[in-house]
Design a protein around this motif. Structure first.
Motif, PDB file in Angstrom:
ATOM      1  N   CYS A 329       0.546  -1.345  -0.121  1.00 42.09           N
ATOM      2  CA  CYS A 329      -0.049   0.047  -0.052  1.00 42.09           C
ATOM      3  C   CYS A 329       0.734   1.266  -0.107  1.00 42.09           C
ATOM      4  CB  CYS A 329      -0.857   0.139   1.358  1.00 42.09           C
ATOM      5  SG  CYS A 329      -2.044  -1.623   1.324  1.00 42.09           S
ATOM      6  N   CYS A 330       1.914   1.188   0.737  1.00 43.31           N
ATOM      7  CA  CYS A 330       2.800   2.372   0.743  1.00 43.31           C
ATOM      8  C   CYS A 330       3.430   2.408  -0.670  1.00 43.31           C
ATOM      9  CB  CYS A 330       3.730   2.213   1.915  1.00 43.31           C
ATOM     10  SG  CYS A 330       3.297   2.420   3.624  1.00 43.31           S
ATOM     11  N   VAL A 331       4.050   1.540  -1.139  1.00 41.33           N
ATOM     12  CA  VAL A 331       4.429   1.683  -2.408  1.00 41.33           C
ATOM     13  C   VAL A 331       3.284   2.203  -3.405  1.00 41.33           C
ATOM     14  CG1 VAL A 331       5.427   0.160  -4.698  1.00 41.33           C
ATOM     15  CG2 VAL A 331       5.908  -0.305  -1.948  1.00 41.33           C
ATOM     16  N   ALA A 332       2.093   1.758  -3.468  1.00 48.63           N
ATOM     17  CA  ALA A 332       1.133   2.323  -4.435  1.00 48.63           C
ATOM     18  C   ALA A 332       0.685   3.691  -4.092  1.00 48.63           C
ATOM     19  CB  ALA A 332      -0.010   1.456  -4.274  1.00 48.63           C
ATOM     20  N   MET A 333       1.187   4.118  -2.889  1.00 51.47           N
ATOM     21  CA  MET A 333       1.018   5.672  -2.476  1.00 51.47           C
ATOM     22  C   MET A 333       1.828   6.578  -3.328  1.00 51.47           C
ATOM     23  SD  MET A 333       1.111   7.546   1.235  1.00 51.47           S
ATOM     24  CE  MET A 333      -0.546   6.915   1.895  1.00 51.47           C
ATOM     25  N   PHE A 334       3.158   6.143  -3.400  1.00 52.63           N
ATOM     26  CA  PHE A 334       4.158   6.744  -3.937  1.00 52.63           C
ATOM     27  C   PHE A 334       4.510   6.481  -5.501  1.00 52.63           C
ATOM     28  CE2 PHE A 334       5.039   6.801   0.675  1.00 52.63           C
ATOM     29  CZ  PHE A 334       5.118   8.452   0.867  1.00 52.63           C
ATOM     30  N   LEU A 335       4.218   5.235  -6.006  1.00 46.54           N
ATOM     31  CA  LEU A 335       4.062   4.715  -7.274  1.00 46.54           C
ATOM     32  C   LEU A 335       2.970   3.991  -7.783  1.00 46.54           C
ATOM     33  CD1 LEU A 335       6.655   4.591  -9.185  1.00 46.54           C
ATOM     34  CD2 LEU A 335       6.844   2.407  -8.479  1.00 46.54           C
ATOM     35  N   PRO A 336       1.878   5.009  -8.053  1.00 51.07           N
ATOM     36  CA  PRO A 336       0.790   4.595  -8.444  1.00 51.07           C
ATOM     37  C   PRO A 336       0.564   4.300  -9.915  1.00 51.07           C
ATOM     38  CG  PRO A 336       0.489   6.794  -7.967  1.00 51.07           C
ATOM     39  CD  PRO A 336       1.865   6.355  -7.672  1.00 51.07           C
ATOM     40  N   ILE A 337       1.053   3.094 -10.470  1.00 47.99           N
ATOM     41  CA  ILE A 337       0.942   3.010 -11.857  1.00 47.99           C
ATOM     42  C   ILE A 337      -0.366   2.304 -12.358  1.00 47.99           C
ATOM     43  CG2 ILE A 337       2.108   1.736 -13.831  1.00 47.99           C
ATOM     44  CD1 ILE A 337       4.532   1.718 -12.158  1.00 47.99           C
ATOM     45  N   ARG A 338      -1.242   3.074 -13.007  1.00 45.83           N
ATOM     46  CA  ARG A 338      -2.512   2.631 -13.349  1.00 45.83           C
ATOM     47  C   ARG A 338      -2.776   1.976 -14.793  1.00 45.83           C
ATOM     48  NH1 ARG A 338      -7.097   6.917 -11.302  1.00 45.83           N
ATOM     49  NH2 ARG A 338      -5.924   7.877  -9.618  1.00 45.83           N
ATOM     50  N   SER A 339      -1.621   1.510 -15.503  1.00 44.30           N
ATOM     51  CA  SER A 339      -1.663   0.964 -16.386  1.00 44.30           C
ATOM     52  C   SER A 339      -2.359  -0.519 -16.496  1.00 44.30           C
ATOM     53  CB  SER A 339      -0.161   0.873 -17.095  1.00 44.30           C
ATOM     54  OG  SER A 339      -0.207  -0.247 -18.168  1.00 44.30           O
ATOM     55  N   LEU A 340      -3.268  -0.794 -17.032  1.00 43.44           N
ATOM     56  CA  LEU A 340      -3.912  -2.043 -17.037  1.00 43.44           C
ATOM     57  C   LEU A 340      -2.930  -3.134 -17.567  1.00 43.44           C
ATOM     58  CD1 LEU A 340      -7.632  -1.160 -18.246  1.00 43.44           C
ATOM     59  CD2 LEU A 340      -6.608  -1.199 -15.888  1.00 43.44           C
ATOM     60  N   VAL A 341      -2.164  -3.014 -18.508  1.00 49.35           N
ATOM     61  CA  VAL A 341      -1.204  -3.787 -18.964  1.00 49.35           C
ATOM     62  C   VAL A 341      -0.202  -4.178 -18.119  1.00 49.35           C
ATOM     63  CG1 VAL A 341       0.517  -4.447 -20.777  1.00 49.35           C
ATOM     64  CG2 VAL A 341      -1.375  -3.294 -21.325  1.00 49.35           C
ATOM     65  N   PHE A 342       0.305  -3.162 -17.191  1.00 49.31           N
ATOM     66  CA  PHE A 342       0.908  -3.428 -16.194  1.00 49.31           C
ATOM     67  C   PHE A 342       0.508  -4.162 -15.048  1.00 49.31           C
ATOM     68  CE2 PHE A 342       2.863  -1.931 -12.200  1.00 49.31           C
ATOM     69  CZ  PHE A 342       4.259  -2.118 -12.152  1.00 49.31           C
ATOM     70  N   LEU A 343      -0.700  -3.656 -14.693  1.00 46.17           N
ATOM     71  CA  LEU A 343      -1.557  -4.536 -13.472  1.00 46.17           C
ATOM     72  C   LEU A 343      -1.475  -6.082 -14.088  1.00 46.17           C
ATOM     73  CD1 LEU A 343      -4.164  -1.760 -12.336  1.00 46.17           C
ATOM     74  CD2 LEU A 343      -1.984  -2.585 -11.221  1.00 46.17           C
ATOM     75  N   GLY A 344      -1.778  -6.364 -15.132  1.00 43.06           N
ATOM     76  CA  GLY A 344      -2.151  -7.715 -15.593  1.00 43.06           C
ATOM     77  C   GLY A 344      -0.632  -8.381 -15.649  1.00 43.06           C
ATOM     78  N   ALA A 345       0.484  -7.640 -15.851  1.00 43.44           N
ATOM     79  CA  ALA A 345       1.791  -8.176 -15.905  1.00 43.44           C
ATOM     80  C   ALA A 345       2.094  -8.747 -14.117  1.00 43.44           C
ATOM     81  CB  ALA A 345       2.895  -7.562 -16.371  1.00 43.44           C
ATOM     82  N   VAL A 346       1.780  -7.670 -13.343  1.00 39.94           N
ATOM     83  CA  VAL A 346       2.089  -7.973 -12.243  1.00 39.94           C
ATOM     84  C   VAL A 346       1.277  -9.014 -11.506  1.00 39.94           C
ATOM     85  CG1 VAL A 346       2.026  -6.786  -9.652  1.00 39.94           C
ATOM     86  CG2 VAL A 346       2.862  -5.324 -11.629  1.00 39.94           C
ATOM     87  N   THR A 347       0.011  -9.099 -11.940  1.00 44.22           N
ATOM     88  CA  THR A 347      -0.760 -10.178 -11.538  1.00 44.22           C
ATOM     89  C   THR A 347      -0.263 -11.355 -11.983  1.00 44.22           C
ATOM     90  OG1 THR A 347      -2.848  -8.855 -11.614  1.00 44.22           O
ATOM     91  CG2 THR A 347      -3.229 -11.131 -11.758  1.00 44.22           C
ATOM     92  N   VAL A 348       0.082 -11.523 -13.126  1.00 43.87           N
ATOM     93  CA  VAL A 348       0.695 -12.822 -13.734  1.00 43.87           C
ATOM     94  C   VAL A 348       1.910 -13.306 -12.880  1.00 43.87           C
ATOM     95  CG1 VAL A 348       2.025 -13.719 -15.581  1.00 43.87           C
ATOM     96  CG2 VAL A 348       0.071 -12.547 -16.050  1.00 43.87           C
ATOM     97  N   GLY A 349       2.963 -12.287 -12.635  1.00 45.52           N
ATOM     98  CA  GLY A 349       3.811 -12.486 -11.845  1.00 45.52           C
ATOM     99  C   GLY A 349       3.704 -12.895 -10.257  1.00 45.52           C
ATOM    100  N   GLY A 350       2.577 -12.501  -9.545  1.00 43.53           N
ATOM    101  CA  GLY A 350       2.365 -12.814  -8.516  1.00 43.53           C
ATOM    102  C   GLY A 350       1.471 -14.225  -8.402  1.00 43.53           C
ATOM    103  N   SER A 351       0.540 -14.288  -9.465  1.00 42.72           N
ATOM    104  CA  SER A 351       0.078 -15.950  -9.620  1.00 42.72           C
ATOM    105  C   SER A 351       1.248 -16.827  -9.832  1.00 42.72           C
ATOM    106  CB  SER A 351      -0.726 -15.562 -10.892  1.00 42.72           C
ATOM    107  OG  SER A 351      -1.943 -14.713 -10.527  1.00 42.72           O
ATOM    108  N   ALA A 352       2.262 -16.435 -10.543  1.00 41.02           N
ATOM    109  CA  ALA A 352       3.116 -17.704 -10.704  1.00 41.02           C
ATOM    110  C   ALA A 352       3.930 -17.906  -9.557  1.00 41.02           C
ATOM    111  CB  ALA A 352       4.280 -17.152 -11.610  1.00 41.02           C
ATOM    112  N   ALA A 353       4.117 -16.903  -8.571  1.00 46.36           N
ATOM    113  CA  ALA A 353       4.565 -17.110  -7.113  1.00 46.36           C
ATOM    114  C   ALA A 353       3.680 -18.077  -6.281  1.00 46.36           C
ATOM    115  CB  ALA A 353       4.797 -15.964  -6.407  1.00 46.36           C
ATOM    116  N   GLY A 354       2.455 -17.652  -6.554  1.00 45.46           N
ATOM    117  CA  GLY A 354       1.314 -18.519  -5.846  1.00 45.46           C
ATOM    118  C   GLY A 354       1.058 -19.834  -6.456  1.00 45.46           C
ATOM    119  N   ALA A 355       1.389 -20.096  -7.721  1.00 48.81           N
ATOM    120  CA  ALA A 355       1.411 -21.637  -8.238  1.00 48.81           C
ATOM    121  C   ALA A 355       2.654 -22.242  -7.518  1.00 48.81           C
ATOM    122  CB  ALA A 355       1.559 -21.350  -9.628  1.00 48.81           C
ATOM    123  N   PHE A 356       3.806 -21.490  -7.523  1.00 49.63           N
ATOM    124  CA  PHE A 356       4.854 -22.461  -6.701  1.00 49.63           C
ATOM    125  C   PHE A 356       4.694 -22.677  -5.314  1.00 49.63           C
ATOM    126  CE2 PHE A 356       8.485 -21.828  -3.750  1.00 49.63           C
ATOM    127  CZ  PHE A 356       9.325 -23.020  -4.424  1.00 49.63           C
TER     128      PHE A 356
END
Length: 448
Positions: A329-356
């Motif tokens: 949340c602190c990172v989002a406060m100072f670095l709020p990147i709203r790009s839907l493509v970027f959010l999708g990429a971050v979601t894929v990365g987090g989901s990959a960690a979840g899959a592991f």
């Protein structure tokens, strides 16, 4: 910006899920003292999902009877209910009642249901209330929401919940097992450290946190910025007038700006119309997905994924994952990147960690690197990255939907609960009915 308002928004956010989060971390102390035993988590899962009647009712009222339900009154009522139910748990959690001749913790289960109604309903009431404040305070609210999981976990650590010592039990001193290299090793026995204070005190702490959140809410209502930003809501044809004003302003900006009028015309009737219906659908699918994973799917297998690496790895993953939420949340406060493509990429990365993490849980009690020092580090880092990335996505989507108006935040809360519900429905039979996962031993590893 007012530091006091930031503090109040943060304290208000802590009341969102503190009761249920606190109940989960206290389970190792509750289970040995209630007749349900380790079936208790299964009962709690069912009760929490049944409590979704609260957000369903609020969402339907906003959709079909707009303006009838007073949002402020609902928040006040559920917070008073949460404070009272947590306080009563301190007195009655271990009381039992015979049901068909079998003892059950009726008071614990009933009060847990009330707490679950409070926390589930907060998703569709707290966020819309934050529309009364300028946008920068929404991220602070999310920090408080993250603290609702971190603070009970830290208090439980101080209490000594789940702290285990591996000792040679007197009755086991002559028992050995074969290690992978063929040598014999002494089997150790897990002995859990006595708690430094009782669950009664812990429940009183949860009640105090809810009371602080309630006071923060009452003070936020009286802040000048709240009154200026969002006066009493009025509805026209079922749409909140504040949202209508947003649409008009967006259309006026588009007409005054030739470039916007040619390239950024209103794309849909959702919110200000800044997004097409496909984009709106994408946003809500991502929101539901990340909440399903982070709220129910992966937490239900955390012990299976971590305990084979030892009790220290389990506690580090639990605490650092809880810290990762407000950090995101602190990172989002100072670095709020709203790009839907970027959010999708971050979601894929987090989901990959979840899959592991899920793969390690499936392989329990013999996951990868279980007998290596690096194994503990890898699983802890996986949990940190998983929570950090998906929490960032949740906050940014909340900020995006905040700009789309009050109704968008109501649907935001509804999708959060829907994602959590679907995740719980998926995992409950696998974990509690079919026993698909095998728990590791924090003191001994019997892997070939």
């Amino acid at each position: 910006m007012s530091l006091l308002t930031h503090l109040l928004a943060c304290l208000f956010g802590t009341g969102s899920w503190v009761s249920i989060n606190g109940l989960w971390v206290e389970l190792p102390l509750l289970v040995p003292q209630v007749p349900e035993g380790w079936f208790l988590p299964s009962y709690l899962s069912v009760l929490i999902q049944a409590a979704n009647v609260g957000p369903v009712f609020v969402t339907m009222m906003h959709r079909f009877r707009p303006g009838v339900l007073n949002e402020t009154v609902v928040i006040y009522l559920i917070m008073v209910l949460g404070t009272g139910a947590s306080f009563l748990l301190g007195f009655f959690w271990k009381e039992t009642v015979l049901v068909r001749g079998v003892p059950h913790s009726v008071a614990l289960l009933v009060l847990t249901f009330f707490l679950a109604v409070v926390d589930c309903t907060s998703s569709v009431t707290f966020l819309p209330f934050m529309m009364r404040l300028p946008p920068q305070y929404l991220t602070t609210y999310f920090i408080g929401e993250g603290l609702s999981g971190l603070l009970p976990a830290l208090v439980a650590l101080v209490q000594g919940v789940g702290v285990v010592h591996c000792i040679s039990g007197p009755q086991l001193q002559n028992q050995t097992f074969n290690t992978s290299n063929g040598s014999a090793a002494l089997e150790l026995q897990a002995q859990y450290q006595p708690a430094s204070f009782s669950p009664d005190v812990f429940f009183f702490f949860l009640s105090a946190m809810m009371l602080v959140s309630l006071l923060a809410f009452l003070l936020l209502k009286r802040r000048p910025s709240s009154a200026r930003q969002n006066p009493e809501a009025r509805y026209t044809n079922g749409v909140k007038e504040n949202d209508l004003d947003r649409r008009r302003r967006a259309e006026q900006r588009s007409m005054m700006d030739p470039y916007r009028s040619q390239n950024h015309k209103r794309k849909s009737s959702f919110g200000t119309g800044a997004y097409s219906w496909k984009q709106v659908f994408y946003i809500f699918v991502v929101l539901g997905w990340v909440n399903a994973l982070s709220n129910t799917v992966l937490p239900s297998v955390q012990s299976y994924s971590c305990l084979p690496y030892g009790n220290k790895a389990y506690h580090l993953s639990a605490v650092l994952a809880a810290v990762s939420n407000p950090l995101a949340c602190c990172v989002a406060m100072f670095l709020p990147i709203r790009s839907l493509v970027f959010l999708g990429a971050v979601t894929v990365g987090g989901s990959a960690a979840g899959a592991f993490i899920m793969a390690m849980a499936v392989l329990s009690p013999c996951p990868l690197l279980v007998q290596e020092a690096s194994g503990s580090a890898v699983i802890v880092l996986a949990w940190i990255f998983f929570i950090l990335s998906l929490s960032y996505v949740k906050v940014i989507i909340g900020v995006i939907l905040r700009d789309e108006g009050h109704s968008a935040l109501v649907w935001c809360g509804a999708v959060v609960q829907l994602g959590s519900l679907l995740g719980a429905v998926t995992m409950f039979p696998l974990v509690s009915v079919y026993s698909f996962f095998s728990s590791g031993d924090p003191c001994n590893t019997w892997c070939p």
